[in-house]
Design a protein around this motif. Structure first.
Motif, PDB file in Angstrom:
ATOM      1  N   ASP A  45     -22.350  -7.893  36.298  1.00 54.02           N
ATOM      2  CA  ASP A  45     -23.299  -7.753  35.191  1.00 54.02           C
ATOM      3  C   ASP A  45     -22.594  -8.260  33.946  1.00 54.02           C
ATOM      4  O   ASP A  45     -21.771  -7.569  33.351  1.00 54.02           O
ATOM      5  CB  ASP A  45     -23.753  -6.313  35.015  1.00 54.02           C
ATOM      6  CG  ASP A  45     -24.874  -6.171  33.993  1.00 54.02           C
ATOM      7  OD1 ASP A  45     -24.994  -7.047  33.095  1.00 54.02           O
ATOM      8  OD2 ASP A  45     -25.628  -5.191  34.077  1.00 54.02           O
ATOM      9  N   GLY A  47     -23.446  -8.586  31.070  1.00 50.13           N
ATOM     10  CA  GLY A  47     -23.674  -7.792  29.858  1.00 50.13           C
ATOM     11  C   GLY A  47     -22.507  -6.884  29.512  1.00 50.13           C
ATOM     12  O   GLY A  47     -22.330  -6.477  28.360  1.00 50.13           O
ATOM     13  N   ARG A  52     -23.003  -4.045  27.245  1.00 57.01           N
ATOM     14  CA  ARG A  52     -24.449  -4.026  27.299  1.00 57.01           C
ATOM     15  C   ARG A  52     -24.982  -4.263  28.721  1.00 57.01           C
ATOM     16  O   ARG A  52     -26.048  -4.829  28.917  1.00 57.01           O
ATOM     17  CB  ARG A  52     -25.027  -5.076  26.349  1.00 57.01           C
ATOM     18  CG  ARG A  52     -24.799  -4.716  24.888  1.00 57.01           C
ATOM     19  CD  ARG A  52     -25.555  -5.603  23.967  1.00 57.01           C
ATOM     20  NE  ARG A  52     -25.510  -5.419  22.539  1.00 57.01           N
ATOM     21  CZ  ARG A  52     -24.674  -4.808  21.774  1.00 57.01           C
ATOM     22  NH1 ARG A  52     -23.667  -4.189  22.288  1.00 57.01           N
ATOM     23  NH2 ARG A  52     -24.772  -4.769  20.471  1.00 57.01           N
ATOM     24  N   SER A  53     -24.235  -3.813  29.692  1.00 58.61           N
ATOM     25  CA  SER A  53     -24.688  -3.926  31.078  1.00 58.61           C
ATOM     26  C   SER A  53     -25.781  -2.889  31.328  1.00 58.61           C
ATOM     27  O   SER A  53     -25.962  -1.957  30.540  1.00 58.61           O
ATOM     28  CB  SER A  53     -23.520  -3.684  32.028  1.00 58.61           C
ATOM     29  OG  SER A  53     -23.100  -2.334  31.928  1.00 58.61           O
ATOM     30  N   LYS A  57     -26.362   0.783  29.347  1.00 59.71           N
ATOM     31  CA  LYS A  57     -27.488   0.903  28.420  1.00 59.71           C
ATOM     32  C   LYS A  57     -28.097   2.302  28.446  1.00 59.71           C
ATOM     33  O   LYS A  57     -28.081   2.979  29.464  1.00 59.71           O
ATOM     34  CB  LYS A  57     -28.582  -0.110  28.774  1.00 59.71           C
ATOM     35  CG  LYS A  57     -28.255  -1.527  28.388  1.00 59.71           C
ATOM     36  CD  LYS A  57     -29.417  -2.435  28.749  1.00 59.71           C
ATOM     37  CE  LYS A  57     -29.128  -3.877  28.380  1.00 59.71           C
ATOM     38  NZ  LYS A  57     -30.222  -4.749  28.826  1.00 59.71           N
TER      39      LYS A  57
END
Length: 168
Positions: A45, A47, A52-53, A57
């Motif tokens: 991921d 993010g 911000r995966s 989140k």
């Protein structure tokens, strides 16, 4: 006094520009791989490069792991994987892992931010630090890395394979 900042950029920080972007760090060869401990699977991921995966989140990060624990808490290992290109082609050059516990129901999660930053740095410096993740997670990671790119896996140093308990 001006603050010194690192700029995260995609390509060579000094490509064609002497002095421009000096002090920048390229994260182009680093990938965040999550190991979902309960589901026994690994996945990328991107993010996670900026926290911000999907795993990260919609939770508040706190320092107290006890407050995160509960029936819905899920443990993860975030594995920083750095790749390089050698004489024989691409290979996994640095692999380090750090722990996190996420409870989406409580909207709370635990991680040691300094550990995540330090482990990413060590991966970028071509270290292998995986003793802490346990044999089951080592197997999941080894299978993931091999399936992700067989050529990289074949070119990977024996030191990493030994840490992952892989014999060839």
């Amino acid at each position: 006094m001006a603050q010194f900042q690192f700029n995260i950029i995609k390509n060579d920080p000094l490509d064609g520009h002497k002095g421009t972007n000096a002090g920048s760090i390229s994260l182009e060869n680093v990938a965040p791989v999550f190991i979902d401990v309960l589901e026994k699977r690994a996945f990328i991921d991107i993010g996670a490069m900026h926290a911000r995966s999907e795993v990260e989140k919609r939770v508040k990060w706190i320092d107290d792991e006890e407050e995160v624990k509960g029936a819905d808490a899920k443990p993860y290992w975030l594995v920083w994987v750095t790749t390089e290109r050698g004489a024989n082609g691409p290979y996994y050059a640095g692999v380090t892992a750090c722990y996190m516990l996420v409870n989406k129901t409580k909207k709370r999660a635990f991680k040691r931010m300094h550990e995540h930053v330090n482990m990413m740095d060590k991966s970028m410096k071509h270290h292998f630090i995986l003793d802490q993740i346990g044999d089951d997670n080592k197997q999941i990671l080894a299978e993931f890395l091999e399936q992700h790119n067989e050529v990289m896996w074949q070119n990977t140093p024996q030191e990493l394979k030994a840490q992952l308990n892989v014999s060839e």
